[in-house]
Enzyme design. Structure first.
Site, PDB file in Angstrom:
ATOM      1  N   ASP A  15       0.831  -1.205   0.000  1.00 46.68           N
ATOM      2  CA  ASP A  15       0.000   0.000   0.000  1.00 46.68           C
ATOM      3  C   ASP A  15       0.861   1.249   0.000  1.00 46.68           C
ATOM      4  OD1 ASP A  15      -2.089  -1.779   0.351  1.00 46.68           O
ATOM      5  OD2 ASP A  15      -3.165  -0.425   1.682  1.00 46.68           O
ATOM      6  N   ILE A 241      -6.646  -0.115  -1.379  1.00 49.88           N
ATOM      7  CA  ILE A 241      -5.271   0.397  -1.324  1.00 49.88           C
ATOM      8  C   ILE A 241      -5.292   1.531  -0.311  1.00 49.88           C
ATOM      9  CG2 ILE A 241      -3.348   1.378  -2.624  1.00 49.88           C
ATOM     10  CD1 ILE A 241      -4.362   0.070  -5.114  1.00 49.88           C
ATOM     11  N   HIS A 242      -5.217   1.147   0.948  1.00 50.99           N
ATOM     12  CA  HIS A 242      -5.482   2.053   2.067  1.00 50.99           C
ATOM     13  C   HIS A 242      -4.650   3.340   2.023  1.00 50.99           C
ATOM     14  CE1 HIS A 242      -7.411  -1.476   3.940  1.00 50.99           C
ATOM     15  NE2 HIS A 242      -6.292  -2.140   3.677  1.00 50.99           N
ATOM     16  N   ASP A 243      -3.322   3.183   1.960  1.00 50.89           N
ATOM     17  CA  ASP A 243      -2.425   4.314   2.205  1.00 50.89           C
ATOM     18  C   ASP A 243      -2.539   5.421   1.169  1.00 50.89           C
ATOM     19  OD1 ASP A 243      -1.466   3.020   4.462  1.00 50.89           O
ATOM     20  OD2 ASP A 243       0.248   2.136   3.428  1.00 50.89           O
TER      21      ASP A 243
END
Length: 326
Positions: A15, A241-243
């Site tokens: 990420d 895709i958290h970041d």
């Protein structure tokens, strides 16, 4: 166009790779450097991964700084794929970028002080355990004056956790550091799992990363190798895709909705790393964070894909040669 002066504090990480490459291709983001911490994998491996990503991006002007090798208090925990270590050269090719000699904590302190002396402030994008940032704030409280905001991918409320049933990994890996950051008085913008789970990338989206030259191909390799889908949990194909939401929020805040809240962290016991949010003032404590609650899924996905594609085009070339940012 607003230009954000940003330090990305990260533990790359798949990420993190997407967030870093997105920032390095975005004219709205002036990346002062990458401050690296242990988290997803050991510090040696996170630094190696960060150097690989900078090399792939062509942004040799962006330094990489090694920071904390472990959490403040708790025992070390690593991410889901810790056994793999640094990115395999077949997925992300090696380069010749080396980390700077200065420690990441010293870099954060110096950058914040220089900004404050110039009447400016920087933004910290905290997308790993917050150990580096907590050390800077505790050891040198004056640096808070030079930090405009901390935009962090951290926490889980109604979504529950992904590293444990109750905790998001970045907080779980160093809850004491997260507590220090949340209580620092610096404005915090929080990207919790509750929001990041709303935007799911499929194999078709990953295929489109390939338009971004070697950098995009590396992202395609990483996301194709490390399956992030969980149809039972999410109810449909794809994975988050958290970041990258932290970078997207700086570029296009209109894609997100948010709410003020008091945020706290459980720092001991069985539920160590659990974060709670008081959205309705039940605790009679002032809000200490802006919690991002919703995201325009299509808008965010298209923005990330478009920025990664810039690594393969002329837009990045203009950045490298100091061309116009307008």
């Amino acid at each position: 166009m607003t230009i954000h002066k940003v330090i990305i504090d990260a533990d790359p990480g798949v990420d993190d790779a997407a967030a870093i490459l997105m920032a390095l291709a975005s004219p709205e983001i002036e990346v002062l450097g990458l401050s690296i911490v242990a988290g997803n994998v050991s510090l040696n491996d996170t630094v190696t991964n960060a150097c690989k990503l900078v090399g792939l991006s062509g942004r040799r002007d962006v330094p990489v700084y090694a920071g904390a090798s472990g959490p403040l208090v708790r025992e070390q925990v690593y991410g889901k794929y810790a056994r793999i270590g640094s990115f395999d050269d077949r997925l992300v090719k090696s380069g010749d970028i080396q980390p700077a000699q200065e420690n990441a904590v010293q870099f954060i302190v110096r950058s914040a002080r220089e900004a404050a002396a110039a009447g400016e402030q920087i933004t910290i994008c905290a997308i790993g355990p917050m150990t580096n940032l907590a050390l800077a704030l505790v050891q040198h409280p004056d640096v808070a004056r030079g930090i405009r905001q901390i935009v962090s991918m951290a926490g889980a409320f109604t979504a529950l956790g992904h590293r444990t049933p109750w905790a998001e990994f970045n907080v779980y890996a160093d809850p004491h550091a997260a507590e220090i950051v949340f209580q620092s008085g610096v404005p915090v913008v929080l990207m919790p799992l509750d929001m990041t789970f709303q935007a799911l990338f499929t194999a078709e989206h990953f295929e489109r990363f390939r338009a971004g030259g070697e950098a995009g191909a590396a992202l395609y390799n990483l996301f194709s190798t490390f399956d992030r889908s969980d149809e039972k949990r999410f109810g449909r194909p794809g994975g988050p895709i958290h970041d990258a939401t932290t970078i997207a929020w700086l570029i296009r805040p209109d894609l997100f909705k948010s709410q003020e809240a008091f945020i706290g962290v459980q720092v001991s016991g069985l539920t160590m790393g659990y974060t709670y949010a008081d959205f309705y003032k039940k605790m009679d404590r002032p809000a200490n964070a802006t919690v991002v609650t919703d995201v325009d899924e299509t808008g965010f996905i298209e923005l990330l894909i478009e920025r990664i594609a810039r690594h393969g085009g002329e837009a990045l070339d203009r950045r490298l040669t100091g061309g116009s940012r307008s």
